[in-house]
Design a protein around this motif. Structure first.
Motif, PDB file in Angstrom:
ATOM      1  N   SER A  49       0.823  -1.219   0.000  1.00  0.00           N
ATOM      2  CA  SER A  49       0.000   0.000   0.000  1.00  0.00           C
ATOM      3  C   SER A  49       0.854   1.265   0.000  1.00  0.00           C
ATOM      4  O   SER A  49       0.346   2.354  -0.289  1.00  0.00           O
ATOM      5  N   LEU A  50       2.146   1.137   0.337  1.00  0.00           N
ATOM      6  CA  LEU A  50       3.045   2.295   0.348  1.00  0.00           C
ATOM      7  C   LEU A  50       3.658   2.575  -1.014  1.00  0.00           C
ATOM      8  O   LEU A  50       4.166   3.670  -1.250  1.00  0.00           O
ATOM      9  N   PHE A  51       3.613   1.595  -1.896  1.00  0.00           N
ATOM     10  CA  PHE A  51       4.347   1.672  -3.156  1.00  0.00           C
ATOM     11  C   PHE A  51       3.865   2.825  -4.041  1.00  0.00           C
ATOM     12  O   PHE A  51       2.674   3.035  -4.213  1.00  0.00           O
ATOM     13  N   PHE A  52       4.793   3.592  -4.581  1.00  0.00           N
ATOM     14  CA  PHE A  52       4.566   4.625  -5.592  1.00  0.00           C
ATOM     15  C   PHE A  52       3.507   5.645  -5.169  1.00  0.00           C
ATOM     16  O   PHE A  52       2.465   5.813  -5.794  1.00  0.00           O
ATOM     17  N   ASN A  53       3.802   6.353  -4.077  1.00  0.00           N
ATOM     18  CA  ASN A  53       2.952   7.453  -3.621  1.00  0.00           C
ATOM     19  C   ASN A  53       3.097   8.604  -4.607  1.00  0.00           C
ATOM     20  O   ASN A  53       4.170   9.184  -4.744  1.00  0.00           O
ATOM     21  N   TYR A  54       1.980   8.960  -5.293  1.00  0.00           N
ATOM     22  CA  TYR A  54       2.105  10.013  -6.300  1.00  0.00           C
ATOM     23  C   TYR A  54       0.972  11.027  -6.207  1.00  0.00           C
ATOM     24  O   TYR A  54       0.401  11.226  -5.138  1.00  0.00           O
ATOM     25  N   ALA A  55       0.629  11.643  -7.328  1.00  0.00           N
ATOM     26  CA  ALA A  55      -0.138  12.885  -7.345  1.00  0.00           C
ATOM     27  C   ALA A  55      -1.534  12.792  -6.752  1.00  0.00           C
ATOM     28  O   ALA A  55      -2.127  13.817  -6.428  1.00  0.00           O
ATOM     29  N   ASN A  56      -2.092  11.599  -6.621  1.00  0.00           N
ATOM     30  CA  ASN A  56      -3.416  11.492  -6.022  1.00  0.00           C
ATOM     31  C   ASN A  56      -3.357  11.116  -4.544  1.00  0.00           C
ATOM     32  O   ASN A  56      -4.366  10.759  -3.955  1.00  0.00           O
ATOM     33  N   HIS A  57      -2.170  11.205  -3.947  1.00  0.00           N
ATOM     34  CA  HIS A  57      -1.990  10.955  -2.525  1.00  0.00           C
ATOM     35  C   HIS A  57      -1.796  12.279  -1.780  1.00  0.00           C
ATOM     36  O   HIS A  57      -1.032  13.139  -2.224  1.00  0.00           O
ATOM     37  N   GLY A  58      -2.456  12.418  -0.626  1.00  0.00           N
ATOM     38  CA  GLY A  58      -2.304  13.628   0.162  1.00  0.00           C
ATOM     39  C   GLY A  58      -0.876  13.830   0.651  1.00  0.00           C
ATOM     40  O   GLY A  58      -0.378  14.955   0.707  1.00  0.00           O
ATOM     41  N   GLY A  59      -0.194  12.722   1.020  1.00  0.00           N
ATOM     42  CA  GLY A  59       1.174  12.831   1.508  1.00  0.00           C
ATOM     43  C   GLY A  59       2.126  13.403   0.475  1.00  0.00           C
ATOM     44  O   GLY A  59       3.089  14.108   0.825  1.00  0.00           O
ATOM     45  N   PHE A  60       1.887  13.111  -0.790  1.00  0.00           N
ATOM     46  CA  PHE A  60       2.714  13.641  -1.874  1.00  0.00           C
ATOM     47  C   PHE A  60       2.688  15.162  -1.859  1.00  0.00           C
ATOM     48  O   PHE A  60       3.736  15.822  -1.936  1.00  0.00           O
ATOM     49  N   TRP A  61       1.504  15.715  -1.729  1.00  0.00           N
ATOM     50  CA  TRP A  61       1.367  17.176  -1.773  1.00  0.00           C
ATOM     51  C   TRP A  61       1.873  17.818  -0.483  1.00  0.00           C
ATOM     52  O   TRP A  61       2.383  18.948  -0.500  1.00  0.00           O
ATOM     53  N   LEU A  62       1.739  17.125   0.648  1.00  0.00           N
ATOM     54  CA  LEU A  62       2.264  17.666   1.898  1.00  0.00           C
ATOM     55  C   LEU A  62       3.783  17.812   1.812  1.00  0.00           C
ATOM     56  O   LEU A  62       4.343  18.849   2.201  1.00  0.00           O
ATOM     57  N   VAL A  63       4.456  16.803   1.282  1.00  0.00           N
ATOM     58  CA  VAL A  63       5.908  16.872   1.122  1.00  0.00           C
ATOM     59  C   VAL A  63       6.285  17.946   0.100  1.00  0.00           C
ATOM     60  O   VAL A  63       7.191  18.755   0.328  1.00  0.00           O
ATOM     61  N   LYS A  64       5.590  17.955  -1.033  1.00  0.00           N
ATOM     62  CA  LYS A  64       5.909  18.911  -2.099  1.00  0.00           C
ATOM     63  C   LYS A  64       5.830  20.351  -1.605  1.00  0.00           C
ATOM     64  O   LYS A  64       6.765  21.143  -1.797  1.00  0.00           O
ATOM     65  N   GLU A  65       4.721  20.691  -0.980  1.00  0.00           N
ATOM     66  CA  GLU A  65       4.516  22.086  -0.585  1.00  0.00           C
ATOM     67  C   GLU A  65       5.333  22.446   0.648  1.00  0.00           C
ATOM     68  O   GLU A  65       5.778  23.596   0.784  1.00  0.00           O
ATOM     69  N   SER A  66       5.524  21.505   1.562  1.00  0.00           N
ATOM     70  CA  SER A  66       6.299  21.812   2.766  1.00  0.00           C
ATOM     71  C   SER A  66       7.756  22.112   2.433  1.00  0.00           C
ATOM     72  O   SER A  66       8.360  23.032   2.998  1.00  0.00           O
ATOM     73  N   PHE A  67       8.337  21.346   1.500  1.00  0.00           N
ATOM     74  CA  PHE A  67       9.741  21.520   1.155  1.00  0.00           C
ATOM     75  C   PHE A  67       9.949  22.422  -0.061  1.00  0.00           C
ATOM     76  O   PHE A  67      11.092  22.663  -0.457  1.00  0.00           O
ATOM     77  N   GLY A  68       8.855  22.931  -0.653  1.00  0.00           N
ATOM     78  CA  GLY A  68       8.982  23.819  -1.801  1.00  0.00           C
ATOM     79  C   GLY A  68       9.552  23.128  -3.023  1.00  0.00           C
ATOM     80  O   GLY A  68      10.357  23.718  -3.753  1.00  0.00           O
ATOM     81  N   MET A  69       9.143  21.896  -3.273  1.00  0.00           N
ATOM     82  CA  MET A  69       9.693  21.104  -4.367  1.00  0.00           C
ATOM     83  C   MET A  69       8.882  21.256  -5.647  1.00  0.00           C
ATOM     84  O   MET A  69       7.706  21.626  -5.616  1.00  0.00           O
ATOM     85  N   THR A  70       9.519  20.964  -6.772  1.00  0.00           N
ATOM     86  CA  THR A  70       8.810  20.823  -8.033  1.00  0.00           C
ATOM     87  C   THR A  70       8.195  19.426  -8.078  1.00  0.00           C
ATOM     88  O   THR A  70       8.469  18.575  -7.215  1.00  0.00           O
ATOM     89  N   MET A  71       7.388  19.164  -9.097  1.00  0.00           N
ATOM     90  CA  MET A  71       6.813  17.829  -9.250  1.00  0.00           C
ATOM     91  C   MET A  71       7.915  16.785  -9.403  1.00  0.00           C
ATOM     92  O   MET A  71       7.856  15.704  -8.807  1.00  0.00           O
ATOM     93  N   GLY A  72       8.925  17.113 -10.201  1.00  0.00           N
ATOM     94  CA  GLY A  72      10.028  16.179 -10.413  1.00  0.00           C
ATOM     95  C   GLY A  72      10.809  15.904  -9.138  1.00  0.00           C
ATOM     96  O   GLY A  72      11.177  14.752  -8.865  1.00  0.00           O
ATOM     97  N   GLU A  73      11.055  16.933  -8.350  1.00  0.00           N
ATOM     98  CA  GLU A  73      11.785  16.753  -7.093  1.00  0.00           C
ATOM     99  C   GLU A  73      10.974  15.939  -6.087  1.00  0.00           C
ATOM    100  O   GLU A  73      11.533  15.124  -5.343  1.00  0.00           O
ATOM    101  N   THR A  74       9.663  16.164  -6.083  1.00  0.00           N
ATOM    102  CA  THR A  74       8.818  15.387  -5.178  1.00  0.00           C
ATOM    103  C   THR A  74       8.796  13.927  -5.589  1.00  0.00           C
ATOM    104  O   THR A  74       8.797  13.024  -4.742  1.00  0.00           O
ATOM    105  N   PHE A  75       8.782  13.684  -6.907  1.00  0.00           N
ATOM    106  CA  PHE A  75       8.845  12.308  -7.410  1.00  0.00           C
ATOM    107  C   PHE A  75      10.149  11.637  -6.963  1.00  0.00           C
ATOM    108  O   PHE A  75      10.153  10.476  -6.537  1.00  0.00           O
TER     109      PHE A  75
END
Length: 460
Positions: free
Chosen positions: A408-434
């Motif tokens: 269930s942890l595998f490949f957390n991506y754009a439809n996961h809330g955790g993905f966006w929390l990490v992206k916005e908290s660290f100021g990452m681009t989509m590629g960096e979050t990936f």
């Protein structure tokens, strides 16, 4: 699989690709708008119906904010109190004085591993952001890390929190599988820890050391200002005692841990369990933690009450956008779930000729990736495998539970809330979050699968 199943899977893939294009192309669309547009498009093309599409979006956004929004908001308040009082700076100094840039990621891994035992991923991350940012900013000032200091410190924390959230009871996901498979809780915890340790090491400090030199990630200035110490506020005050600084952080952790322990040893109708369940729920634990921090870090040090109120109010401004983007991710995931993508995945996976452990992992992974919900992945996988488990007593249900959780942890991506929390908290681009959370959780998932298959051979 039916033709409709194939159509749903194609729509899902196309929706995710279009979402990425809207955010990363010259349009540079805001993630919230992009998520809502894609949610509407996927809902309509999958045959949900006009009335149901709007309902799914509202339900998904609302439930996501209900589950994580209040907790993240309280975590932001606690983080601001830690920063303004100098507590996070005090803890960071202690950690830095007792380590070096090489050992620091391992210390942060250990801290996140322990905190992650009772805490959800989002709660643990928001709790540790003040410490991550403070330590990383000091490393950045020292110039002792090649690449992004925030990646060097953040990756091990993300890996540890995610691993514990999915693979080790008493987190909700593993408990769902334990109940469905009638697995032994104690053995599941033992196997979970055995599988989690190599997963955390490889996905955390090892992977972090590999990608840090090539990353230039730096959080938004507003968040950095919020979660790092305001020296002007504290220049006339004595340094905060280290016990007080640590105490302000561990109070909600201890409350959640007591709830977890009570869940292992006590029945649900036990009076102490009910009290522990209430006090250990994320919102209540964080609320009490914030109130305790106000007293310990504010009132007890003579801080002006108006200043405390203004500080708490200002803490919510930088995270408002993050919360709404997470809600957008929840809306997208709900639309995918309501459209029947989960059932299509189950139909696809049921045709695989795999062992129970491998099949459980594959189904959980596919469902989680397609619907954006690890819980959906676990519930769908356990529903599919429960009849097989009942018919075959030779299946190691404890290992199967860990396998489902890691899948269930595998490949957390754009439809996961955790993905966006990490992206916005660290100021990452989509590629960096990936490159961070998506790859991190993929490593965790794959290591979890390998370890469960290996243990299944050993214990026979």
């Amino acid at each position: 699989m039916t033709g409709h199943d194939i159509q749903l899977l194609i729509i899902t893939v196309c929706g995710i690709l279009l979402l990425i294009a809207l955010i990363t192309s010259k349009l540079q669309m805001h993630p919230l708008l992009a998520l809502l547009i894609i949610s509407v498009g996927v809902g309509l093309t999958s045959g949900l119906g006009i009335d149901k599409v709007a309902e799914s979006i509202e339900e998904g956004a609302g439930s996501t904010l209900g589950e994580t929004g209040l907790t993240i908001a309280l975590g932001a308040m606690l983080g601001k109190l830690l920063a303004d009082s100098g507590a996070s700076d005090r803890i960071a100094s202690v950690i830095l004085n007792g380590s070096n840039p090489r050992s620091l990621p391992w210390l942060m891994t250990l801290a996140a591993f322990i905190i992650g035992i009772p805490m959800f991923f989002e709660v643990g991350l928001i709790m540790l952001l003040p410490l991550i940012f403070t330590v990383a900013s000091k490393l950045e000032q020292q110039g002792s890390v090649k690449g992004s200091a925030y990646v060097s410190i953040g990756v091990p924390v993300i890996a540890a929190l995610a691993t514990m959230h999915g693979m080790v009871p008493p987190h909700p996901g593993p408990l769902i599988a334990i109940g469905a498979f009638n697995a032994n809780l104690g053995m599941t915890m033992i196997y979970g820890f055995i599988c989690a340790i190599p997963a955390v090491i490889l996905a955390g400090p090892v992977y972090g050391k590999f990608i840090t030199p090539s990353m230039t990630v730096k959080p938004n200035k507003d968040l950095l200002d919020q979660y790092t110490t305001n020296q002007e506020t504290n220049q006339t005050k004595a340094p905060i005692p280290i016990t007080t600084a640590f105490g302000a952080i561990v109070i909600p952790v201890i409350m959640m841990l007591l709830h977890a322990i009570a869940g292992i040893f006590l029945s649900e109708d036990n009076a102490f369990y009910r009290v522990a369940e209430f006090l250990g729920s994320p919102v209540i634990a964080m609320l009490i933690g914030v109130l305790a921090a106000i007293i310990m870090l504010g009132y007890a040090r003579g801080t002006d009450t108006k200043q405390i109120r203004n500080s708490l109010g200002s803490s919510l401004k930088p995270i408002a956008g993050i919360l709404l983007i997470i809600a957008g991710g929840g809306a997208f995931g709900q639309v995918l779930e309501d459209s029947g993508v989960g059932e299509a995945i189950v139909h696809l996976a049921s045709g695989f000729s795999l062992s129970a452990i491998a099949l459980g992992w594959v189904v959980a992974a596919l469902l989680s990736v397609s619907t954006g919900s690890a819980t959906v992945g676990i519930v769908g996988s356990t529903s599919l495998l429960a009849p097989l488990v009942a018919a075959d007593p030779s299946i190691n249900t404890a290992l199967l539970t860990v396998a489902v959780g890691s899948g269930s942890l595998f490949f957390n991506y754009a439809n996961h809330g955790g993905f966006w929390l990490v992206k916005e908290s660290f100021g990452m681009t989509m590629g960096e979050t990936f490159k961070t959370i998506t790859i991190i959780q993929s490593i965790v998932g794959l290591v979890g699968l390998a370890m469960t298959l290996l243990l299944n051979i050993i214990v026979g």
